[in-house]
Scaffold this motif. Structure first.
Motif, PDB file in Angstrom:
ATOM      1  N   ARG A  64       0.917  -1.024  -0.033  1.00 20.90           N
ATOM      2  CA  ARG A  64      -0.006   0.050   0.131  1.00 20.90           C
ATOM      3  C   ARG A  64       0.886   1.239  -0.138  1.00 20.90           C
ATOM      4  NH1 ARG A  64      -4.019  -0.776   4.647  1.00 20.90           N
ATOM      5  NH2 ARG A  64      -4.084   1.523   4.447  1.00 20.90           N
ATOM      6  N   VAL A  65       2.062   1.378   0.864  1.00 24.12           N
ATOM      7  CA  VAL A  65       2.834   2.440   0.781  1.00 24.12           C
ATOM      8  C   VAL A  65       3.418   2.693  -0.459  1.00 24.12           C
ATOM      9  CG1 VAL A  65       5.216   3.475   2.003  1.00 24.12           C
ATOM     10  CG2 VAL A  65       3.159   2.272   3.281  1.00 24.12           C
ATOM     11  N   VAL A 121       3.942   5.405  -6.013  1.00 27.81           N
ATOM     12  CA  VAL A 121       3.831   5.503  -7.487  1.00 27.81           C
ATOM     13  C   VAL A 121       2.592   6.209  -7.998  1.00 27.81           C
ATOM     14  CG1 VAL A 121       3.371   4.015  -9.573  1.00 27.81           C
ATOM     15  CG2 VAL A 121       4.861   3.149  -7.790  1.00 27.81           C
ATOM     16  N   ASP A 122       1.409   6.166  -7.168  1.00 30.20           N
ATOM     17  CA  ASP A 122       0.305   6.995  -7.507  1.00 30.20           C
ATOM     18  C   ASP A 122       0.965   8.695  -7.134  1.00 30.20           C
ATOM     19  OD1 ASP A 122      -0.938   4.657  -8.156  1.00 30.20           O
ATOM     20  OD2 ASP A 122      -2.163   4.813  -6.236  1.00 30.20           O
ATOM     21  N   TRP A 165       6.498  -4.300 -11.621  1.00 28.47           N
ATOM     22  CA  TRP A 165       5.527  -4.166 -13.014  1.00 28.47           C
ATOM     23  C   TRP A 165       4.760  -2.892 -13.026  1.00 28.47           C
ATOM     24  CZ3 TRP A 165       0.150  -3.773 -13.195  1.00 28.47           C
ATOM     25  CH2 TRP A 165      -0.389  -4.050 -14.583  1.00 28.47           C
ATOM     26  N   ARG A 166       4.198  -2.444 -11.885  1.00 28.19           N
ATOM     27  CA  ARG A 166       3.506  -1.101 -11.991  1.00 28.19           C
ATOM     28  C   ARG A 166       4.188  -0.028 -12.126  1.00 28.19           C
ATOM     29  NH1 ARG A 166      -1.425   0.384  -9.145  1.00 28.19           N
ATOM     30  NH2 ARG A 166      -1.448   2.547  -8.928  1.00 28.19           N
ATOM     31  N   LEU A 167       5.583  -0.102 -11.766  1.00 31.41           N
ATOM     32  CA  LEU A 167       6.534   1.130 -12.335  1.00 31.41           C
ATOM     33  C   LEU A 167       6.718   1.031 -13.993  1.00 31.41           C
ATOM     34  CD1 LEU A 167       8.770   1.256  -9.322  1.00 31.41           C
ATOM     35  CD2 LEU A 167       7.472   3.181 -10.087  1.00 31.41           C
ATOM     36  N   ALA A 168       6.718  -0.209 -14.359  1.00 30.35           N
ATOM     37  CA  ALA A 168       7.290  -0.584 -15.894  1.00 30.35           C
ATOM     38  C   ALA A 168       5.990  -0.139 -16.520  1.00 30.35           C
ATOM     39  CB  ALA A 168       7.487  -1.777 -15.996  1.00 30.35           C
ATOM     40  N   THR A 169       4.831  -0.063 -15.960  1.00 34.61           N
ATOM     41  CA  THR A 169       3.725   0.486 -17.012  1.00 34.61           C
ATOM     42  C   THR A 169       3.600   1.957 -17.041  1.00 34.61           C
ATOM     43  OG1 THR A 169       2.052   0.335 -14.887  1.00 34.61           O
ATOM     44  CG2 THR A 169       2.274  -1.431 -16.230  1.00 34.61           C
ATOM     45  N   VAL A 170       4.368   2.538 -15.908  1.00 27.76           N
ATOM     46  CA  VAL A 170       4.316   4.253 -16.149  1.00 27.76           C
ATOM     47  C   VAL A 170       5.772   4.663 -16.499  1.00 27.76           C
ATOM     48  CG1 VAL A 170       2.405   4.365 -14.657  1.00 27.76           C
ATOM     49  CG2 VAL A 170       4.724   4.238 -13.741  1.00 27.76           C
ATOM     50  N   ALA A 171       6.710   3.759 -17.267  1.00 31.38           N
ATOM     51  CA  ALA A 171       7.996   4.182 -17.536  1.00 31.38           C
ATOM     52  C   ALA A 171       8.890   4.500 -16.299  1.00 31.38           C
ATOM     53  CB  ALA A 171       7.915   5.519 -18.491  1.00 31.38           C
TER      54      ALA A 171
END
Length: 136
Positions: free
Chosen positions: A58-59, A64-65, A94-100
């Motif tokens: 969550r943190v 990232v958000d 993976w989440r970071l990769a989706t936002v470069a």
């Protein structure tokens, strides 16, 4: 030549202790978040286990958000990481990769480096150069 745009880093609590509300002795995970100019360093100490992975997730997701794209996890004081912990780290990568963005692990202790290699994750994660070198 365009001017570089800068923005203030979001306000982040400097120290967060993740302790799940379970009865009995549980492993505690401590983290310190420091925002740099390009990278956000998150220092972990303790145990990254099923009981703490959800809260850490969550943190990190919130970071990232908030627009943090380059996370560095300093894990030199991480004592253990179970399957849930590795799964969380893969999910954040993976989440970071989706936002470069990108995730880098630094200071991985030898025991956890062996686990990382056994699970064939050493090539998946961006690791600190000194620690990621193959064992002789």
């Amino acid at each position: 030549m365009g001017a570089l745009q800068t923005s203030e880093a979001p306000q982040i609590k400097p120290v967060v202790t993740v302790k799940p509300p379970e009865p009995g002795p549980v492993a505690e995970l401590k983290l310190v978040i420091g925002a740099g100019s390009e990278e956000t360093v998150v220092t972990l100490a303790g145990s990254l286990t099923m009981s703490s992975a959800y809260l850490l997730g969550r943190v990190l997701t919130e970071l990232v958000d908030q627009g943090h794209r380059f996370l560095v996890l300093d894990v030199h004081d991480l004592e253990s990481c179970d399957g849930a912990g590795w799964t969380l780290l893969l999910g954040i990568r993976w989440r970071l990769a989706t936002v470069a963005g990108r995730l880098r692990l630094t200071g991985l202790p030898p025991r956890l480096m062996r686990s990382c290699r056994q699970m064939e994750l050493a090539e998946v994660f961006e690791l600190d150069g000194k620690v990621a070198e193959p064992a002789g």
